[in-house]
Scaffold this motif. Sequence first.
Motif, PDB file in Angstrom:
ATOM      1  N   MET A 121       0.865  -1.320   0.107  1.00 52.09           N
ATOM      2  CA  MET A 121       0.190   0.187   0.013  1.00 52.09           C
ATOM      3  C   MET A 121       0.800   1.192  -0.116  1.00 52.09           C
ATOM      4  N   ASP A 122       0.562   2.189  -1.187  1.00 53.29           N
ATOM      5  CA  ASP A 122       1.631   3.594  -0.888  1.00 53.29           C
ATOM      6  C   ASP A 122       1.142   4.308   0.026  1.00 53.29           C
ATOM      7  N   THR A 123       1.872   5.433   0.238  1.00 55.92           N
ATOM      8  CA  THR A 123       1.631   6.382   1.251  1.00 55.92           C
ATOM      9  C   THR A 123       0.295   7.070   0.890  1.00 55.92           C
ATOM     10  N   ARG A 124      -0.079   7.454  -0.390  1.00 56.31           N
ATOM     11  CA  ARG A 124      -1.141   8.127  -0.317  1.00 56.31           C
ATOM     12  C   ARG A 124      -2.482   7.394  -0.216  1.00 56.31           C
ATOM     13  N   GLU A 125      -2.517   6.021  -0.604  1.00 57.73           N
ATOM     14  CA  GLU A 125      -3.328   5.263  -0.266  1.00 57.73           C
ATOM     15  C   GLU A 125      -3.726   5.095   1.197  1.00 57.73           C
ATOM     16  N   LEU A 126      -2.573   5.048   2.207  1.00 55.41           N
ATOM     17  CA  LEU A 126      -2.540   4.845   3.396  1.00 55.41           C
ATOM     18  C   LEU A 126      -3.076   6.014   3.844  1.00 55.41           C
ATOM     19  N   ARG A 127      -2.892   7.008   3.557  1.00 53.35           N
ATOM     20  CA  ARG A 127      -3.308   8.488   4.411  1.00 53.35           C
ATOM     21  C   ARG A 127      -4.981   8.413   4.161  1.00 53.35           C
ATOM     22  N   VAL A 128      -5.270   8.210   2.670  1.00 53.21           N
ATOM     23  CA  VAL A 128      -6.921   7.953   2.372  1.00 53.21           C
ATOM     24  C   VAL A 128      -7.625   7.069   3.381  1.00 53.21           C
ATOM     25  N   CYS A 129      -6.911   5.912   3.521  1.00 55.10           N
ATOM     26  CA  CYS A 129      -7.561   4.948   4.269  1.00 55.10           C
ATOM     27  C   CYS A 129      -7.710   5.481   5.820  1.00 55.10           C
TER      28      CYS A 129
ATOM     29  N   GLY B 213     -12.884  -4.536  18.444  1.00 52.45           N
ATOM     30  CA  GLY B 213     -12.136  -5.576  19.227  1.00 52.45           C
ATOM     31  C   GLY B 213     -10.809  -5.955  18.669  1.00 52.45           C
ATOM     32  N   GLY B 214      -9.648  -5.520  18.927  1.00 49.89           N
ATOM     33  CA  GLY B 214      -8.362  -5.963  18.187  1.00 49.89           C
ATOM     34  C   GLY B 214      -8.274  -5.192  16.767  1.00 49.89           C
ATOM     35  N   ILE B 215      -8.764  -4.215  16.561  1.00 52.98           N
ATOM     36  CA  ILE B 215      -8.370  -3.288  15.481  1.00 52.98           C
ATOM     37  C   ILE B 215      -7.699  -2.193  15.881  1.00 52.98           C
ATOM     38  N   SER B 216      -6.557  -2.167  15.621  1.00 55.15           N
ATOM     39  CA  SER B 216      -5.549  -1.021  16.269  1.00 55.15           C
ATOM     40  C   SER B 216      -4.565  -0.406  15.048  1.00 55.15           C
ATOM     41  N   THR B 217      -4.538  -0.684  13.966  1.00 51.99           N
ATOM     42  CA  THR B 217      -3.850  -0.219  13.079  1.00 51.99           C
ATOM     43  C   THR B 217      -4.701   0.160  11.626  1.00 51.99           C
ATOM     44  N   VAL B 218      -4.031   1.299  10.798  1.00 47.63           N
ATOM     45  CA  VAL B 218      -4.620   1.659   9.688  1.00 47.63           C
ATOM     46  C   VAL B 218      -4.512   0.536   8.705  1.00 47.63           C
ATOM     47  N   LYS B 219      -3.610  -0.505   8.829  1.00 43.89           N
ATOM     48  CA  LYS B 219      -3.588  -1.614   8.026  1.00 43.89           C
ATOM     49  C   LYS B 219      -4.546  -2.464   8.251  1.00 43.89           C
ATOM     50  N   ASP B 220      -4.780  -2.676   9.521  1.00 39.68           N
ATOM     51  CA  ASP B 220      -6.059  -3.421   9.885  1.00 39.68           C
ATOM     52  C   ASP B 220      -7.244  -3.102   9.345  1.00 39.68           C
ATOM     53  N   ALA B 221      -7.600  -1.758   9.555  1.00 35.89           N
ATOM     54  CA  ALA B 221      -8.621  -1.012   9.085  1.00 35.89           C
ATOM     55  C   ALA B 221      -9.003  -1.396   7.437  1.00 35.89           C
ATOM     56  N   ARG B 222      -7.700  -1.258   6.847  1.00 33.17           N
ATOM     57  CA  ARG B 222      -7.572  -1.431   5.356  1.00 33.17           C
ATOM     58  C   ARG B 222      -8.209  -2.910   5.011  1.00 33.17           C
ATOM     59  N   LEU B 223      -8.046  -3.999   5.788  1.00 27.02           N
ATOM     60  CA  LEU B 223      -8.472  -5.212   5.597  1.00 27.02           C
ATOM     61  C   LEU B 223      -9.918  -5.353   5.634  1.00 27.02           C
ATOM     62  N   TYR B 224     -10.488  -4.535   6.475  1.00 30.52           N
ATOM     63  CA  TYR B 224     -11.827  -4.545   6.414  1.00 30.52           C
ATOM     64  C   TYR B 224     -12.520  -3.768   5.313  1.00 30.52           C
TER      65      TYR B 224
ATOM     66  N   VAL C  72      -0.261   8.331  10.774  1.00 28.06           N
ATOM     67  CA  VAL C  72      -0.334   8.166   9.485  1.00 28.06           C
ATOM     68  C   VAL C  72      -0.643   9.704   8.718  1.00 28.06           C
ATOM     69  N   LEU C  73      -1.824  10.264   9.228  1.00 26.86           N
ATOM     70  CA  LEU C  73      -2.089  11.570   8.719  1.00 26.86           C
ATOM     71  C   LEU C  73      -1.043  12.628   9.189  1.00 26.86           C
ATOM     72  N   SER C  74      -0.335  12.232  10.072  1.00 25.21           N
ATOM     73  CA  SER C  74       0.752  13.277  10.302  1.00 25.21           C
ATOM     74  C   SER C  74       2.162  13.091   9.472  1.00 25.21           C
ATOM     75  N   GLY C  75       2.174  12.044   8.760  1.00 20.74           N
ATOM     76  CA  GLY C  75       3.148  11.546   7.826  1.00 20.74           C
ATOM     77  C   GLY C  75       4.096  10.455   8.626  1.00 20.74           C
ATOM     78  N   GLU C  76       3.766   9.929   9.596  1.00 21.51           N
ATOM     79  CA  GLU C  76       4.481   9.114  10.217  1.00 21.51           C
ATOM     80  C   GLU C  76       4.108   7.604   9.534  1.00 21.51           C
ATOM     81  N   LYS C  77       5.055   6.572  10.100  1.00 21.90           N
ATOM     82  CA  LYS C  77       4.894   5.091   9.774  1.00 21.90           C
ATOM     83  C   LYS C  77       3.863   4.641  10.337  1.00 21.90           C
ATOM     84  N   SER C  78       2.922   3.845   9.716  1.00 21.86           N
ATOM     85  CA  SER C  78       2.065   3.038  10.148  1.00 21.86           C
ATOM     86  C   SER C  78       2.390   1.702  10.806  1.00 21.86           C
TER      87      SER C  78
END
Length: 257
Positions: free
Chosen positions: A1-9, A201-212, A244-250
């Motif tokens: 997942m590129d940075t832009r897609e991650l920020r949108v997510c 329950g158990g959803i704690s990262t943007v990458k987790d969110a992206r799976l859903y 992520v929205l601040s430009g840090e690594k997820s």
Amino acid sequence: MDTRELRVCAAVALSVLDLTNLKDDCTAKDIDDLCAKAFTGFGNTAAICIWPRFIAQARNILGADSLVKIATVVNFPSGDLEVAEVVAETQKAITDGADEIDLVIPYRKLIGGDEGAVSEMVRAVRAVIKAPVILKVILETGELKDMALIRTASSLAIAEGADFIKTSTGKVAVNATLEAADIMLQAIRDSGKNVGFKPAGGISTVKDARLYFRHVNAIMGEDWLMPSTFRFGASGLLNDILAVLSGEKSSEPTSDY
């Protein structure tokens, strides 16, 4: 997942987040902090989800017409209370200022074969909830375990007027899973009704969110990811969203899947 897609997510995840504190030791100060955290420099969460005893406090902080809704829980977390007691809990919560009621079904009775107990509970609580207050029904899918039983619970809740169906309380060993999400989303789609979905329950990262998000897009379509039809119930997810929205690594996805 590129940075832009991650920020949108991350931005979408923020807009559909029920920022939650249902810890047993939650304090009034924690609620003050939670209400403040719900408003960020990137936008606000959809709701806060709190114990009933803190509703009046949160309403006083947020005001009558807040963009952030107040969700609370009833028959929580056991699902074992009598119908009349749960109805009373619901009525008091609404009087105190709740916008959303998250109701745990009597899932142990369902496991024992009593489908009628689920229908009776949801029907009774639905009867005392009037718009714009909404009803989210918690199935406790990690305890139901069997996919056919999760499908049954979903269909029963939808038939009795749930506005959302929600995976979990966050209080058991297994909470939200992608497998349960599949079954619940399919039940919503097949019902033809305008019912939302809330993994919790158990959803704690943007990458987790992206799976859903991928599951929702595949089953319900890409225009379905909005607060009226999708929520996350989470406490720690906001930290990763803001990173992520601040430009840090997820962070990497959690192991709960």
